[in-house]
Scaffold this active site. Structure first.
Site, PDB file in Angstrom:
ATOM      1  N   LYS A   1       0.028  -0.945 -11.949  1.00  0.00           N
ATOM      2  CA  LYS A   1      -0.715  -1.044 -10.696  1.00  0.00           C
ATOM      3  C   LYS A   1       0.231  -0.734  -9.540  1.00  0.00           C
ATOM      4  CE  LYS A   1      -4.272  -4.383  -9.423  1.00  0.00           C
ATOM      5  NZ  LYS A   1      -4.469  -5.830  -9.298  1.00  0.00           N
TER       6      LYS A   1
HETATM    7  C1  E4P Z   1      -7.623  -6.782  -8.416  1.00  0.00           C
HETATM    8  O1  E4P Z   1      -7.109  -5.818  -8.907  1.00  0.00           O
HETATM    9  C2  E4P Z   1      -7.245  -7.315  -7.089  1.00  0.00           C
HETATM   10  O2  E4P Z   1      -5.885  -7.579  -7.049  1.00  0.00           O
HETATM   11  C3  E4P Z   1      -8.055  -8.530  -6.762  1.00  0.00           C
HETATM   12  O3  E4P Z   1      -9.406  -8.284  -7.132  1.00  0.00           O
HETATM   13  C4  E4P Z   1      -7.935  -8.987  -5.330  1.00  0.00           C
HETATM   14  O4  E4P Z   1      -8.882 -10.002  -5.093  1.00  0.00           O
HETATM   15  P1  E4P Z   1      -8.813 -10.965  -3.791  1.00  0.00           P
HETATM   16  O5  E4P Z   1      -9.149 -10.163  -2.586  1.00  0.00           O
HETATM   17  O6  E4P Z   1      -9.843 -12.028  -4.078  1.00  0.00           O
HETATM   18  O7  E4P Z   1      -7.407 -11.507  -3.743  1.00  0.00           O
END
Ligand code: E4P
Length: 220
Positions: free
Chosen positions: A83
């Site tokens: 990522k």
């Molecule tokens: C997923 O890949 C993201 O990191 C995550 O959904 C972020 O979610 P949040 O905005 O609730 O922290």
């Protein structure tokens, strides 16, 4: 549509896998901080539970740092996806990972243009953050809809992950918007299972079954 779990909690991941609804997992530094321990070990455990993509997030700002982190994660298991946050350096790292055959998930996407660039650079997964856009009074689902349409029109292979999902309505909207994937917190997955009328119906059916059996036994 694929459902990923947005968590680093092994028990939550095991539970969703047992339910037969788990297609992959996304983690990030915040989710990892909630469980602690060794990030590498967590990722390896998760990769054994699901054969689907498991996202491991880089935290470096520079290209070489991202490449070092990503190559390390990619060696942990064959289903690791690295990522990388959207940025100028992030795009370069994504492009280099693509050349090396390492799959990437471009994260922190807030516009369709950012998503388009991520797809061009070679990301296989692109994560617009729906909830965080809603939080600032912008419709996060618009980005999902636009990006899915752009990728479809131009026949690009990347898949959209509706991320930052906060409630079951987001999930339904993401599915209707054509999102290829949604990554959801375990709580939202549980909320998707339940409905008060379903739960009430189960109790009622059980009570009526027992009543019928008692009546039959009394007659015999
Ligand atoms: C997923 O890949 C993201 O990191 C995550 O959904 C972020 O979610 P949040 O905005 O609730 O922290």
């Amino acid at each position: 549509m694929k459902i990923f779990l947005d968590t680093a909690d092994i028990e939550e991941i095991r539970t969703a896998a047992r339910w037969g609804v788990l297609d992959g997992v996304t983690t990030n530094p915040t989710l990892y901080a909630k469980v602690g321990g060794s990030y590498d070990e967590i990722l390896q455990q998760v990769c054994k539970i699901t054969p689907g993509p498991v996202s491991a997030e880089c935290v470096s700002d520079d290209v070489d740092g991202m490449l070092d982190e990503g190559r390390h994660y990619a060696k942990l298991a064959p289903n690791i996806v690295v990522k990388v946050a959207m940025s100028e350096n992030g795009l370069e790292a994504i492009s280099r990972f693509a050349d090396e055959g390492i799959k990437t998930n471009c994260t922190l996407i807030f516009t369709a243009n950012q998503g388009l660039l991520a797809a061009k650079a070679g990301a296989s997964l692109i994560s617009p953050f729906v909830g965080r856009l809603d939080d600032i009074n912008q419709d996060g689902m618009d980005v999902i809809r636009d990006l899915v349409e752009i990728l479809t029109i131009h026949e690009m292979d990347a898949e959209v992950i509706a991320a930052s999902i906060r409630n079951p309505l987001h999930m339904t909207q993401a599915a209707l918007a054509g999102s290829h994937i949604a990554t959801v917190p375990f709580k939202v997955l549980q909320q998707m299972v339940h409905h008060p009328l379903t739960d009430k119906g189960i109790v009622q059916f059980k009570a009526d079954w027992q009543k019928a059996h008692q009546a039959a036994a009394a007659k015999a």
